[in-house]
Write a protein that holds these residues in place. Structure first.
Motif, PDB file in Angstrom:
ATOM      1  N   THR A  60       9.636 -17.641 -16.539  1.00 54.61           N
ATOM      2  CA  THR A  60       9.676 -17.383 -17.978  1.00 54.61           C
ATOM      3  C   THR A  60      10.550 -16.168 -18.229  1.00 54.61           C
ATOM      4  O   THR A  60      10.397 -15.138 -17.565  1.00 54.61           O
ATOM      5  N   GLY A  61      11.463 -16.289 -19.179  1.00 52.31           N
ATOM      6  CA  GLY A  61      12.308 -15.165 -19.558  1.00 52.31           C
ATOM      7  C   GLY A  61      11.769 -14.478 -20.793  1.00 52.31           C
ATOM      8  O   GLY A  61      11.386 -15.140 -21.764  1.00 52.31           O
ATOM      9  N   ILE A  62      11.717 -13.152 -20.747  1.00 50.30           N
ATOM     10  CA  ILE A  62      11.261 -12.365 -21.898  1.00 50.30           C
ATOM     11  C   ILE A  62      12.417 -11.499 -22.360  1.00 50.30           C
ATOM     12  O   ILE A  62      12.989 -10.731 -21.572  1.00 50.30           O
ATOM     13  N   GLY A  63      12.782 -11.651 -23.631  1.00 53.54           N
ATOM     14  CA  GLY A  63      13.851 -10.855 -24.211  1.00 53.54           C
ATOM     15  C   GLY A  63      13.306  -9.776 -25.126  1.00 53.54           C
ATOM     16  O   GLY A  63      12.100  -9.504 -25.159  1.00 53.54           O
ATOM     17  N   THR A  64      14.187  -9.181 -25.893  1.00 51.97           N
ATOM     18  CA  THR A  64      13.788  -8.056 -26.739  1.00 51.97           C
ATOM     19  C   THR A  64      12.861  -8.469 -27.876  1.00 51.97           C
ATOM     20  O   THR A  64      12.165  -7.621 -28.439  1.00 51.97           O
ATOM     21  N   ASN A  65      12.817  -9.748 -28.207  1.00 54.76           N
ATOM     22  CA  ASN A  65      11.909 -10.213 -29.260  1.00 54.76           C
ATOM     23  C   ASN A  65      10.549 -10.635 -28.723  1.00 54.76           C
ATOM     24  O   ASN A  65       9.646 -10.944 -29.505  1.00 54.76           O
ATOM     25  N   GLY A  66      10.402 -10.673 -27.417  1.00 58.87           N
ATOM     26  CA  GLY A  66       9.157 -11.137 -26.825  1.00 58.87           C
ATOM     27  C   GLY A  66       8.232 -10.001 -26.437  1.00 58.87           C
ATOM     28  O   GLY A  66       8.559  -8.820 -26.571  1.00 58.87           O
ATOM     29  N   ARG A  67       7.076 -10.381 -25.954  1.00 54.91           N
ATOM     30  CA  ARG A  67       6.097  -9.426 -25.438  1.00 54.91           C
ATOM     31  C   ARG A  67       5.471 -10.012 -24.177  1.00 54.91           C
ATOM     32  O   ARG A  67       5.215 -11.218 -24.099  1.00 54.91           O
ATOM     33  N   LEU A  68       5.221  -9.136 -23.212  1.00 59.67           N
ATOM     34  CA  LEU A  68       4.536  -9.530 -21.988  1.00 59.67           C
ATOM     35  C   LEU A  68       3.253  -8.721 -21.884  1.00 59.67           C
ATOM     36  O   LEU A  68       3.295  -7.489 -21.847  1.00 59.67           O
ATOM     37  N   HIS A  69       2.126  -9.407 -21.863  1.00 63.08           N
ATOM     38  CA  HIS A  69       0.831  -8.744 -21.757  1.00 63.08           C
ATOM     39  C   HIS A  69       0.450  -8.689 -20.280  1.00 63.08           C
ATOM     40  O   HIS A  69       0.114  -9.708 -19.675  1.00 63.08           O
ATOM     41  N   LEU A  70       0.499  -7.499 -19.715  1.00 62.45           N
ATOM     42  CA  LEU A  70       0.327  -7.349 -18.275  1.00 62.45           C
ATOM     43  C   LEU A  70      -1.112  -7.564 -17.818  1.00 62.45           C
ATOM     44  O   LEU A  70      -1.350  -7.763 -16.624  1.00 62.45           O
ATOM     45  N   ARG A  71      -2.062  -7.533 -18.737  1.00 63.12           N
ATOM     46  CA  ARG A  71      -3.453  -7.759 -18.322  1.00 63.12           C
ATOM     47  C   ARG A  71      -3.647  -9.174 -17.789  1.00 63.12           C
ATOM     48  O   ARG A  71      -4.398  -9.395 -16.838  1.00 63.12           O
ATOM     49  N   ASP A  74       0.818  -1.217   0.000  1.00 63.76           N
ATOM     50  CA  ASP A  74       0.000   0.000   0.000  1.00 63.76           C
ATOM     51  C   ASP A  74       0.850   1.265   0.000  1.00 63.76           C
ATOM     52  O   ASP A  74       0.640   2.182   0.781  1.00 63.76           O
ATOM     53  N   PHE A  75       1.804   1.304  -0.918  1.00 62.67           N
ATOM     54  CA  PHE A  75       2.635   2.494  -1.097  1.00 62.67           C
ATOM     55  C   PHE A  75       2.227   3.137  -2.418  1.00 62.67           C
ATOM     56  O   PHE A  75       1.220   3.854  -2.479  1.00 62.67           O
ATOM     57  N   LEU A  76       2.924   2.882  -3.496  1.00 57.94           N
ATOM     58  CA  LEU A  76       2.531   3.404  -4.800  1.00 57.94           C
ATOM     59  C   LEU A  76       1.541   2.449  -5.465  1.00 57.94           C
ATOM     60  O   LEU A  76       1.550   1.246  -5.208  1.00 57.94           O
ATOM     61  N   HIS A  77       0.706   3.009  -6.334  1.00 58.90           N
ATOM     62  CA  HIS A  77      -0.377   2.235  -6.943  1.00 58.90           C
ATOM     63  C   HIS A  77      -0.326   2.424  -8.456  1.00 58.90           C
ATOM     64  O   HIS A  77      -0.792   3.433  -8.980  1.00 58.90           O
ATOM     65  N   MET A  78       0.265   1.437  -9.135  1.00 59.48           N
ATOM     66  CA  MET A  78       0.479   1.510 -10.574  1.00 59.48           C
ATOM     67  C   MET A  78      -0.482   0.585 -11.312  1.00 59.48           C
ATOM     68  O   MET A  78      -0.763  -0.523 -10.844  1.00 59.48           O
ATOM     69  N   PRO A  79      -0.981   1.008 -12.468  1.00 59.93           N
ATOM     70  CA  PRO A  79      -1.810   0.099 -13.268  1.00 59.93           C
ATOM     71  C   PRO A  79      -1.003  -1.118 -13.712  1.00 59.93           C
ATOM     72  O   PRO A  79       0.196  -1.008 -13.986  1.00 59.93           O
ATOM     73  N   TYR A  80      -1.656  -2.264 -13.742  1.00 60.93           N
ATOM     74  CA  TYR A  80      -1.086  -3.544 -14.164  1.00 60.93           C
ATOM     75  C   TYR A  80      -0.112  -4.152 -13.157  1.00 60.93           C
ATOM     76  O   TYR A  80       0.345  -5.273 -13.355  1.00 60.93           O
ATOM     77  N   LEU A  81       0.217  -3.429 -12.096  1.00 60.76           N
ATOM     78  CA  LEU A  81       1.151  -3.970 -11.103  1.00 60.76           C
ATOM     79  C   LEU A  81       0.456  -4.226  -9.767  1.00 60.76           C
ATOM     80  O   LEU A  81       1.107  -4.313  -8.727  1.00 60.76           O
ATOM     81  N   GLU A 119      20.099  -6.038 -15.222  1.00 63.92           N
ATOM     82  CA  GLU A 119      20.775  -4.756 -15.405  1.00 63.92           C
ATOM     83  C   GLU A 119      20.836  -4.385 -16.891  1.00 63.92           C
ATOM     84  O   GLU A 119      20.855  -5.257 -17.768  1.00 63.92           O
ATOM     85  N   TYR A 120      20.853  -3.061 -17.151  1.00 69.76           N
ATOM     86  CA  TYR A 120      20.949  -2.529 -18.520  1.00 69.76           C
ATOM     87  C   TYR A 120      19.751  -2.981 -19.356  1.00 69.76           C
ATOM     88  O   TYR A 120      19.835  -3.123 -20.575  1.00 69.76           O
ATOM     89  N   THR A 121      18.625  -3.224 -18.661  1.00 71.28           N
ATOM     90  CA  THR A 121      17.436  -3.786 -19.291  1.00 71.28           C
ATOM     91  C   THR A 121      16.209  -3.095 -18.713  1.00 71.28           C
ATOM     92  O   THR A 121      16.207  -2.693 -17.546  1.00 71.28           O
ATOM     93  N   ALA A 122      15.173  -2.943 -19.528  1.00 68.47           N
ATOM     94  CA  ALA A 122      13.948  -2.294 -19.064  1.00 68.47           C
ATOM     95  C   ALA A 122      12.733  -2.970 -19.672  1.00 68.47           C
ATOM     96  O   ALA A 122      12.764  -3.440 -20.817  1.00 68.47           O
ATOM     97  N   LEU A 123      11.666  -3.008 -18.894  1.00 66.06           N
ATOM     98  CA  LEU A 123      10.347  -3.409 -19.379  1.00 66.06           C
ATOM     99  C   LEU A 123       9.509  -2.150 -19.496  1.00 66.06           C
ATOM    100  O   LEU A 123       9.277  -1.458 -18.502  1.00 66.06           O
ATOM    101  N   CYS A 124       9.057  -1.845 -20.709  1.00 63.73           N
ATOM    102  CA  CYS A 124       8.249  -0.650 -20.961  1.00 63.73           C
ATOM    103  C   CYS A 124       6.819  -1.087 -21.255  1.00 63.73           C
ATOM    104  O   CYS A 124       6.573  -1.857 -22.193  1.00 63.73           O
ATOM    105  N   ILE A 125       5.888  -0.578 -20.452  1.00 67.00           N
ATOM    106  CA  ILE A 125       4.496  -1.015 -20.499  1.00 67.00           C
ATOM    107  C   ILE A 125       3.631   0.137 -20.995  1.00 67.00           C
ATOM    108  O   ILE A 125       3.563   1.199 -20.365  1.00 67.00           O
ATOM    109  N   ALA A 126       2.976  -0.068 -22.116  1.00 67.27           N
ATOM    110  CA  ALA A 126       2.109   0.959 -22.694  1.00 67.27           C
ATOM    111  C   ALA A 126       0.769   0.993 -21.960  1.00 67.27           C
ATOM    112  O   ALA A 126       0.470   0.152 -21.108  1.00 67.27           O
ATOM    113  N   GLY A 127      -0.044   1.972 -22.321  1.00 66.06           N
ATOM    114  CA  GLY A 127      -1.323   2.158 -21.654  1.00 66.06           C
ATOM    115  C   GLY A 127      -2.283   1.000 -21.807  1.00 66.06           C
ATOM    116  O   GLY A 127      -3.186   0.821 -20.979  1.00 66.06           O
ATOM    117  N   ASP A 128      -2.102   0.184 -22.852  1.00 69.22           N
ATOM    118  CA  ASP A 128      -2.976  -0.974 -23.051  1.00 69.22           C
ATOM    119  C   ASP A 128      -2.469  -2.217 -22.330  1.00 69.22           C
ATOM    120  O   ASP A 128      -3.061  -3.293 -22.450  1.00 69.22           O
TER     121      ASP A 128
END
Length: 337
Positions: A301-312, A205-212, A253-262
């Motif tokens: 499961t590992g997700i690399g730059t060719n994969g996609r993770l659907h957070l829904r 109950d600290f920050l409240h992010m969509p999909y997380l 490290e040196y890696t990021a997951l970027c999650i769009a609004g959908d």
């Protein structure tokens, strides 16, 4: 002789003026409970509209393609960096190396008072994108949780603006966070040996992010061998929260997951790193005070730059790898399913 003295006088006056200006700027950056820095043109309008987005960075060097994705989500406008150590390094990297923004501002918190400061809240409210820097996440919990700043960060995200975080900043973006509240940095071996012990300091109950909403994150993941640590966090949360739908996301490290609004997430990495997805969907086999953890057949499961993770629904397209982890009396092994 008089000419030389006059030149020396002019030089001395110039140096004195420079020193006075530098001292004034330094003094101006020190405020009540925080320091403030800026770079760029604060009066320049944002070139494009903002879009929602989450950028989860695993620490270390910045994968610039992810940061440019984030800057685009912020409409190439003003980025505000929140931190509790350091000073201008992140804002300078945003402005000079990532580029494409009108300005960057940094707020460095030294205690909890600043999280109620009217000027701090105005700066956060007017930000086009918020970025939580690395450092010690315990300070973020102590300084921000339950404050007007906490509410302002949540409001920023609800308004459709992007937010990102790296390392300690990543740690607090999930619905649950490893707070490191005892001043240490828990290792996998320590976590597995005493999963119900006082060193496993989890925060809710600290920050409240969509999909997380049911996610706990971890950073510097494979390099620091944090697989067992994250599984321990999930085991403890399953016990304390009485739920079986919890998800762990480890970011290399040196890696990021970027999650769009959908809710679609894509991975950026400068070193072939991965996002690690853990979904046990059950309680641990042995979880008890004073006993090492036993938790068999935990899928990863590992997700690399060719994969996609659907957070829904946490569905993965084109996974980089699948693995199973077995923990037997605190001993961790990995196998291929």
């Amino acid at each position: 002789m008089r000419l030389i003295s006059f030149r020396h006088l002019l030089c001395g006056l110039a140096l004195a003026g420079f020193a006075f200006t530098a001292a004034a700027q330094a003094a101006d950056s020190q405020r009540d409970g925080y320091s403030y820095y800026t770079i760029g043109d604060l009066a320049k309008p944002r070139p494009e509209p903002v879009q929602p987005g989450l950028m989860l960075v695993g620490g270390g060097d910045w994968p610039y393609d992810a940061f440019r994705w984030f800057v685009a989500r912020a409409g190439h406008g003003r980025i505000v960096i929140l931190r509790a150590s350091g000073d201008v390094e992140a804002q300078n990297e945003f402005f000079n190396d990532v580029g494409g923004i009108t300005a960057a501002q940094t707020l460095v918190f030294t205690d909890r008072r600043a999280a109620s400061d009217a000027e701090v809240l105005r700066i956060v409210r007017e930000a086009d994108g918020l970025f939580l820097a690395g450092g010690d996440q315990a300070n973020y919990v102590r300084f921000w949780k339950g404050t007007p700043l906490n509410a302002a960060i949540d409001a920023h995200v609800r308004s459709g603006k992007p937010i990102g975080g790296t390392s300690a900043g990543l740690a607090v973006l999930g619905a649950y966070a490893y707070g490191a509240m005892d001043g240490g940095s828990l290792t996998t071996a320590e976590a597995l040996a005493d999963p119900a012990g006082p060193a496993v300091t989890l925060v809710a109950d600290f920050l409240h992010m969509p999909y997380l909403e049911r996610v706990i994150t971890d950073s510097h993941f494979d390099k620091r061998e944090r697989q067992g640590r994250l599984i321990t966090f999930l085991a403890r949360l399953a016990q304390e929260q009485q739920r079986s739908d919890l998800v762990g996301l480890g970011i290399d490290e040196y890696t990021a997951l970027c999650i769009a609004g959908d809710g679609e997430g894509r991975v950026f990495s400068g070193n072939g790193g991965f996002v690690w997805l853990f979904r046990p969907q059950r309680a641990a086999d042995v979880y008890a005070v004073g006993k090492p953890l036993s938790f068999r057949d935990v899928p990863a499961t590992g997700i690399g730059t060719n994969g996609r993770l659907h957070l829904r629904d946490f569905r993965v397209e084109r996974p980089a790898f699948e693995a199973r982890y077995d923990i037997d009396a605190g001993r961790l092994t990995r196998r291929t399913p």
